[in-house]
Every structure is written in C-alpha cells, then in structure tokens.
Scaffold this active site. Sequence first.
Site, PDB file in Angstrom:
ATOM      1  N   CYS A 188       0.844  -1.198   0.000  1.00 23.50           N
ATOM      2  CA  CYS A 188       0.000   0.000   0.000  1.00 23.50           C
ATOM      3  C   CYS A 188       0.883   1.252   0.000  1.00 23.50           C
ATOM      4  O   CYS A 188       1.858   1.324   0.757  1.00 23.50           O
ATOM      5  CB  CYS A 188      -0.894   0.001   1.242  1.00 23.50           C
ATOM      6  SG  CYS A 188      -1.845   1.533   1.351  1.00 23.50           S
TER       7      CYS A 188
ATOM      8  N   HIS B 234       4.334  -9.305  12.710  1.00 23.74           N
ATOM      9  CA  HIS B 234       3.353  -8.951  11.677  1.00 23.74           C
ATOM     10  C   HIS B 234       4.113  -8.583  10.394  1.00 23.74           C
ATOM     11  O   HIS B 234       5.133  -7.892  10.456  1.00 23.74           O
ATOM     12  CB  HIS B 234       2.485  -7.780  12.153  1.00 23.74           C
ATOM     13  CG  HIS B 234       1.359  -7.465  11.209  1.00 23.74           C
ATOM     14  ND1 HIS B 234       1.566  -6.764  10.046  1.00 23.74           N
ATOM     15  CD2 HIS B 234       0.045  -7.801  11.232  1.00 23.74           C
ATOM     16  CE1 HIS B 234       0.399  -6.670   9.407  1.00 23.74           C
ATOM     17  NE2 HIS B 234      -0.537  -7.285  10.113  1.00 23.74           N
TER      18      HIS B 234
ATOM     19  N   GLU C 279       3.775  -6.392   8.145  1.00 24.95           N
ATOM     20  CA  GLU C 279       4.063  -4.963   7.915  1.00 24.95           C
ATOM     21  C   GLU C 279       5.238  -4.515   8.783  1.00 24.95           C
ATOM     22  O   GLU C 279       6.112  -3.758   8.323  1.00 24.95           O
ATOM     23  CB  GLU C 279       2.819  -4.103   8.211  1.00 24.95           C
ATOM     24  CG  GLU C 279       3.097  -2.633   7.913  1.00 24.95           C
ATOM     25  CD  GLU C 279       1.908  -1.715   8.174  1.00 24.95           C
ATOM     26  OE1 GLU C 279       0.747  -2.168   8.067  1.00 24.95           O
ATOM     27  OE2 GLU C 279       2.151  -0.542   8.491  1.00 24.95           O
TER      28      GLU C 279
ATOM     29  N   THR D  47       0.596   0.830  10.344  1.00 19.78           N
ATOM     30  CA  THR D  47      -0.549   1.661   9.913  1.00 19.78           C
ATOM     31  C   THR D  47      -1.894   1.211  10.471  1.00 19.78           C
ATOM     32  O   THR D  47      -2.893   1.908  10.316  1.00 19.78           O
ATOM     33  CB  THR D  47      -0.659   1.631   8.372  1.00 19.78           C
ATOM     34  OG1 THR D  47      -0.804   0.264   7.968  1.00 19.78           O
ATOM     35  CG2 THR D  47       0.540   2.253   7.700  1.00 19.78           C
TER      36      THR D  47
ATOM     37  N   SER E 233      -5.880 -10.529  10.710  1.00 21.13           N
ATOM     38  CA  SER E 233      -5.976  -9.154  10.220  1.00 21.13           C
ATOM     39  C   SER E 233      -5.875  -8.179  11.396  1.00 21.13           C
ATOM     40  O   SER E 233      -6.794  -8.075  12.212  1.00 21.13           O
ATOM     41  CB  SER E 233      -7.308  -8.972   9.482  1.00 21.13           C
ATOM     42  OG  SER E 233      -7.568  -7.606   9.302  1.00 21.13           O
ATOM     43  N   SER E 234      -4.757  -7.481  11.450  1.00 20.74           N
ATOM     44  CA  SER E 234      -4.500  -6.568  12.574  1.00 20.74           C
ATOM     45  C   SER E 234      -5.599  -5.520  12.682  1.00 20.74           C
ATOM     46  O   SER E 234      -6.171  -5.303  13.750  1.00 20.74           O
ATOM     47  CB  SER E 234      -3.131  -5.910  12.378  1.00 20.74           C
ATOM     48  OG  SER E 234      -2.976  -4.819  13.233  1.00 20.74           O
TER      49      SER E 234
HETATM   50  O1  0JX Z   1      -3.192  -7.289   9.308  1.00 25.65           O
HETATM   51  P1  0JX Z   1      -3.472  -5.991   8.599  1.00 25.65           P
HETATM   52  O2  0JX Z   1      -4.594  -5.238   9.172  1.00 25.65           O
HETATM   53  O3  0JX Z   1      -2.237  -5.180   8.484  1.00 25.65           O
HETATM   54  O4  0JX Z   1      -3.795  -6.373   7.088  1.00 25.65           O
HETATM   55  P2  0JX Z   1      -5.112  -6.720   6.300  1.00 25.65           P
HETATM   56  O5  0JX Z   1      -6.165  -7.276   7.160  1.00 25.65           O
HETATM   57  O6  0JX Z   1      -4.691  -7.544   5.141  1.00 25.65           O
HETATM   58  O7  0JX Z   1      -5.606  -5.281   5.816  1.00 25.65           O
HETATM   59  C1  0JX Z   1      -5.234  -4.707   4.633  1.00 25.65           C
HETATM   60  C2  0JX Z   1      -3.771  -4.469   4.449  1.00 25.65           C
HETATM   61  C3  0JX Z   1      -3.272  -3.438   5.372  1.00 25.65           C
HETATM   62  C4  0JX Z   1      -2.042  -2.962   5.276  1.00 25.65           C
HETATM   63  O8  0JX Z   1      -1.747  -1.875   5.988  1.00 25.65           O
HETATM   64 FE1  SF4 Z   2      -3.220   1.066   3.100  1.00 22.22          FE
HETATM   65 FE2  SF4 Z   2      -4.442   1.648   5.398  1.00 22.22          FE
HETATM   66 FE3  SF4 Z   2      -5.513  -0.076   3.755  1.00 22.22          FE
HETATM   67 FE4  SF4 Z   2      -3.302  -0.721   5.066  1.00 22.22          FE
HETATM   68  S1  SF4 Z   2      -5.315  -0.347   5.947  1.00 22.22           S
HETATM   69  S2  SF4 Z   2      -3.748  -1.117   2.934  1.00 22.22           S
HETATM   70  S3  SF4 Z   2      -2.266   1.280   5.099  1.00 22.22           S
HETATM   71  S4  SF4 Z   2      -5.158   2.136   3.331  1.00 22.22           S
END
Ligand code: 0JX
Ligand code: SF4
Length: 316
Positions: A101, A129, A131, A170, A228-229
Amino acid sequence: MTKPPLALYLAAPRGFCAGVDRAIKIVEMALRKWGAPVYVRHEIVHNKFVVDRLREQGAVFVEELEDCPDDRPVIFSAHGVPKAVPAQAQARNMIYVDATCPLVSKVHIEAERHHEAGLQIIMIGHSGHPETVGTMGQLPPGEVLLVETVEDVAKVEVRDPSKLAFVTQTTLSIDDTAGIVAALRAQFPQIIGPHKEDICYATTNRQEAVKAMAPKIDAMLVVGAPNSSNSRRLVEVASRAGCSYAQLVQRATEIDWRAIDGISSIGITAGASAPEELVDEVIATLRTRYDVTVTEVETATENVEFKVPRALREPA
Ligand code: 0JX
Ligand code: SF4
C-alpha cells in the site's frame, strides 16, 4: 412464527480500503497480463475469501520468494516487504510487482529518511506482523527497534537518546498508540516523529465509526480474519467503547448465536480486508432469525484511490 425485532447498525466506512482495492486489482491484472500461474508472496490481504477466489483464478500463494520459480511473475502483498525481497527478485531476474500500500511505502520512506539523517528508529508495531517485518527490513539490523507496549518503552535500549525517530504500523489502535507515543516523548524528549503516528485514514475511520456506534448496541460483529491486525483492533475498540459483546467473524457460519441470544440491537462493521459480500451474507443470515431494521451510521466519507503500477497498465 414471528421473528423478534433487531435494530442493526451498519458502520460506514467499513470494509475495503484503497490499499486493499489496489492490491487485489494488481493480482487480477497480473493474471490477465501474464496468465496463470502468478505467484503472490504472502496473502495479498489477510482474508481467506479473497485469497481463495484469486487462487481459483490462478494465483499461487507462498510465504517466501524462495518458493517461487524464476520464470513466473511474483507480487508482494499489501503489507510490504523487507528491502532484501525485491533485491533478491531482481538478482534472479524475476518479474515482480509490488502491491505494498502506498501508505505503508510512505512509512518505509520516512524510516529511510530518518536513517540517512543519522537517527536510530523506534517502531511501534506488532512483533512478527508482515508490515512490521517489512518496515523494519528497510534498514540494516539494529537500526529499527520494536516496541509493542508502554512497558516496552521503559526497557528499550537506544544508541543515543538525542538521535531518535519513531514510526508506526498503519493498522494499530489509535488510543493504545497515543499512549505509547506519549511514553516515548516523555522518555526521549528529542525524539522526532510524525505529527501523531502513521496510522492510516482507513484504520482511523473504521475505529471512529465503531466508537460512535458502540453506545447504541448490545453486540458488535466485526467481519474480518483472525490474522488481520486492523480487524482485530475493531473488536477491541468496540469492547472498550462499552459494547458488552464483540466478536470477530470470518463469515456468517461463525456467528455465535447463543452469545447474542436475547439482544435487540447489533452493530456490524468489516475490516479493511473484508469484502462487502461477507457483510451482506452476515446481514442475510441475521434476517433468517430476526426482523431486521438496518440503519447506517456514517462518521466519515472516503474517496481515496490508488493507481496500480504502470507495468500493469501497459500490454505484456
Ligand atoms: O493485518 P493488517 O490489518 O495489516 O492487514 P489486512 O487485514 O490484510 O488489511 C489490509 C492491508 C493493510 C495494510 O496496511
Ligand atoms: Fe493502506 Fe491503510 Fe488499507 Fe493498510 S489499511 S492497505 S495502510 S489504506
């Protein structure tokens, strides 16, 4: 038999964010451009339903670049990758597309900029994690230290307290992160960082919507995956904002009917990686047992869109 009434409050915004939308499009466009199989390093986004559907179209999901052949394209997931990953892909002459992203890439760039200015970095994030692994992997080992809690701040061993910066994942809890940032600023008054943190607009808006709904409802269902965080944070936010029962459900089959027995109101939201079809499925299933009235609780509007990389917009 008459069904009991159920006031259903639907959070807005909920579900897909711009980064997820773009990441899924990247895989779909790559499959169209290069044909199957296209490899994807890590779940493109943390949702089994999304992953299974792409797999049916010819995507092959692997955890490491080593699991990909040299002669097929590979896509890096929305969560970001350590610098070594594209470097290895390049060394192997692979075709790769980075679906990180842009808001995660922005944090990578921030970290690099601080490093170039001679600062050591403290990252607020969840250990392991992808990210966090990706952001920490932008710099050499030891240049980014991880803290997960206020307690960790007291224990962190820095090189020079006057030469520090911080970045964050994020998808963190806005409230928990504010506490950790305050602890960092108290312990290291010279630390440099973003105005607040690096939590993205989508995470912020989804948490705000849940906060606004929580006082109205007896229970909250968050559609999203256990890994999913951002989805898990929504469950925490609901509980802390006074909702006595909050559950993460991947889809309707996971609803714990006994736990919500006797409720007269319910809130529904979805993490940034959860497709709207799954929200529809949950609502349709609630309708089989209750006389449901839906009210949308809109606390923000979103119009963010990210372009897919140029390589995919050009013919093969
Ligand atoms: O576990 P996350 O919330 O970081 O990822 P998820 O559920 O795939 O959400 C979309 C990707 C987020 C990236 O910041
Ligand atoms: Fe991008 Fe935020 Fe979506 Fe993560 S949750 S993919 S940082 S817009």
